[in-house]
Design a protein around this motif. Sequence first.
Motif, PDB file in Angstrom:
ATOM      1  N   GLU A 327      -3.277  -2.967   0.190  1.00  0.00           N
ATOM      2  CA  GLU A 327      -2.059  -2.291  -0.241  1.00  0.00           C
ATOM      3  C   GLU A 327      -0.953  -2.551   0.776  1.00  0.00           C
ATOM      4  OE1 GLU A 327      -0.223   2.083  -1.439  1.00  0.00           O
ATOM      5  OE2 GLU A 327      -2.278   1.945  -0.680  1.00  0.00           O
ATOM      6  N   HIS A 329       2.223  -1.991   2.982  1.00  0.00           N
ATOM      7  CA  HIS A 329       2.979  -0.925   3.632  1.00  0.00           C
ATOM      8  C   HIS A 329       4.128  -1.565   4.404  1.00  0.00           C
ATOM      9  CE1 HIS A 329      -0.663   1.251   2.663  1.00  0.00           C
ATOM     10  NE2 HIS A 329      -0.142   2.385   3.092  1.00  0.00           N
ATOM     11  N   ARG A 357       4.267   3.551   1.858  1.00  0.00           N
ATOM     12  CA  ARG A 357       3.255   3.062   0.916  1.00  0.00           C
ATOM     13  C   ARG A 357       3.960   2.548  -0.333  1.00  0.00           C
ATOM     14  NH1 ARG A 357      -1.223   7.766   0.443  1.00  0.00           N
ATOM     15  NH2 ARG A 357      -2.237   6.059  -0.683  1.00  0.00           N
ATOM     16  N   GLY A 359       2.604   1.056  -2.976  1.00  0.00           N
ATOM     17  CA  GLY A 359       1.844   1.105  -4.212  1.00  0.00           C
ATOM     18  C   GLY A 359       1.575  -0.272  -4.792  1.00  0.00           C
ATOM     19  N   ASP A 360       1.934  -1.322  -4.034  1.00  0.00           N
ATOM     20  CA  ASP A 360       1.700  -2.697  -4.470  1.00  0.00           C
ATOM     21  C   ASP A 360       0.551  -3.305  -3.668  1.00  0.00           C
ATOM     22  OD1 ASP A 360       3.857  -2.807  -6.296  1.00  0.00           O
ATOM     23  OD2 ASP A 360       5.242  -3.151  -4.640  1.00  0.00           O
ATOM     24  N   THR A 361      -0.209  -4.159  -4.300  1.00  0.00           N
ATOM     25  CA  THR A 361      -1.213  -4.938  -3.579  1.00  0.00           C
ATOM     26  C   THR A 361      -0.633  -6.316  -3.279  1.00  0.00           C
ATOM     27  OG1 THR A 361      -2.178  -5.767  -5.638  1.00  0.00           O
ATOM     28  CG2 THR A 361      -3.124  -3.755  -4.691  1.00  0.00           C
ATOM     29  N   ARG A 375       0.247  -3.780  -8.903  1.00  0.00           N
ATOM     30  CA  ARG A 375       0.380  -2.380  -8.545  1.00  0.00           C
ATOM     31  C   ARG A 375      -0.994  -1.745  -8.372  1.00  0.00           C
ATOM     32  NH1 ARG A 375       4.630   0.018  -6.659  1.00  0.00           N
ATOM     33  NH2 ARG A 375       4.072   1.970  -7.676  1.00  0.00           N
ATOM     34  N   THR A 376      -1.160  -1.015  -7.272  1.00  0.00           N
ATOM     35  CA  THR A 376      -2.416  -0.286  -7.102  1.00  0.00           C
ATOM     36  C   THR A 376      -2.514   0.867  -8.081  1.00  0.00           C
ATOM     37  OG1 THR A 376      -1.433   1.171  -5.434  1.00  0.00           O
ATOM     38  CG2 THR A 376      -2.481  -0.844  -4.654  1.00  0.00           C
ATOM     39  N   THR A 377      -1.384   1.483  -8.400  1.00  0.00           N
ATOM     40  CA  THR A 377      -1.390   2.661  -9.264  1.00  0.00           C
ATOM     41  C   THR A 377      -1.649   2.320 -10.716  1.00  0.00           C
ATOM     42  OG1 THR A 377       1.019   2.460  -9.380  1.00  0.00           O
ATOM     43  CG2 THR A 377       0.120   4.021  -7.786  1.00  0.00           C
TER      44      THR A 377
END
Length: 486
Positions: A327, A329, A357, A359-361, A375-377
């Motif tokens: 993720e 940061h 954070r 929210g992106d990988t 997106r991680t979410t």
Amino acid sequence: MSAVVRHDTLPGLLAARAAATPVRPAVEHRGTTVTWAGLADRVQRARARLRRGGQTPGARLGILARNDPDTLVALLAATAEGREAVLYDGRATAAERDQVAALAGLTGWHTPSPADHADGPVGAEAPASGGPAPAPHLGLVTSGTGGLPKVVRKRWHTALTNAADFATLAGYREGDRLLCTTPVHHAYAFGVAVLPALVTGCTLVLAPHPAAPMALARLLRDSRATVVQSVPFLYRAVLDSGEPPAPSALRICVSAGEPLPGALAEDWHAATGVPLRDQYGSTEFGQIAYTTGAPGGPLRLLPGVTARLRAADGTWLAAPGPDVSGELHLRQAGAGPVTYWGLPELTTASLADGWFRTGDTGRLPSPEHVVVEGRTTRRISVAGRKVDPDEVQRAVLRVPGVRECWVAAPPEGSAGHGDRFAAFVAVEEGVTESGLRRHVARALSSYKVPTRFHLREALPRTGTGKVHAARLWQEAVRTRGQEDAP
């Protein structure tokens, strides 16, 4: 010739531009041209009107923005008079405006108009000392993936520095004509078009919003634009409009808002002779990274922006290497912590050890470059295994006859929530759900194949060109029942 001017304040930039190039066009909109000197004069008159209105410096002023010169005048005047302006969509509903006003602590909204700078006494200039100091902050509104509004508190100095850094990296010039195709109240247009026009002195051409693709194609040609900022959906729509742009003075094309498909970048380059460059940004940080190489390659981080990766278990990846994902940061020099007006709990949750954070990988091929993967979410859980919607979308988009695709799971709490997810696909005539399924099944593991394919002529879009996910699910309810929709 590059002519980036760096200044701590928006009023200082305007004064420098008006003094250096008074007769050069500053803003063009619907056939109207405002010079830099004319813009400065309008701002002075709007400042005088604000002072007569009795608002005190430090107050927050909500501005209902449109893509027109009056909005720019209102923003410049409010900032010069020490108001902390909050920009929001002029087409928002009353309920939406009330929600944002409550978060930002606003007492009301101002709709910019020619009356702000109508002929009349300008009034005495604010003295150099003891008068209103330019506002140090502004507010930009973002809805994020959850759809709920958030008002991001931004420092003017950081925003202007970021815009100047982006203009330098992208290669903007003083003589450019910069076509802005997305709403100016959104961070993308604000940081890639509005502020860079001020720091470079180029001409800002404001496209009416929303604009039909054919009208946008004609404007791209008739405006004599050398720089254009837009979203993938609009670039594709222009190519498909029947009036694709012919080779011209165009030299810089910036894309953001959603992932840039490689096929679109190739088609745009073939039609115009100009590379389509990917930009990665956010409302909280402004411009984060920009590609200076081939489409799909790493993006170069802007000066002052530092990135690091965090694993799923919360540990930092000290030396991730080019093939390790995590993720993303971020930190931004001089920016301070990200702050959301009215949402202190979100402010706290957005930070991890002082890093924002996203929210992106992504991956970090080098300390200066980033690759954004998704997106991680938005990760979908299927029988305990994680599915990346962006990976599925890429597979669907490779199927012949597919124009657009959006993959997502039904919202939490809905009837279809669980081990199900759907692909909403805009297709050409003759494409079938069974054919799509066969193609995707050959490219992906079985658990990554969508439960349902909803075929459409086009995907609904928000004002910034992003897929309108909520509307898709609402329409799925009406057309296909409750099986895989809320």
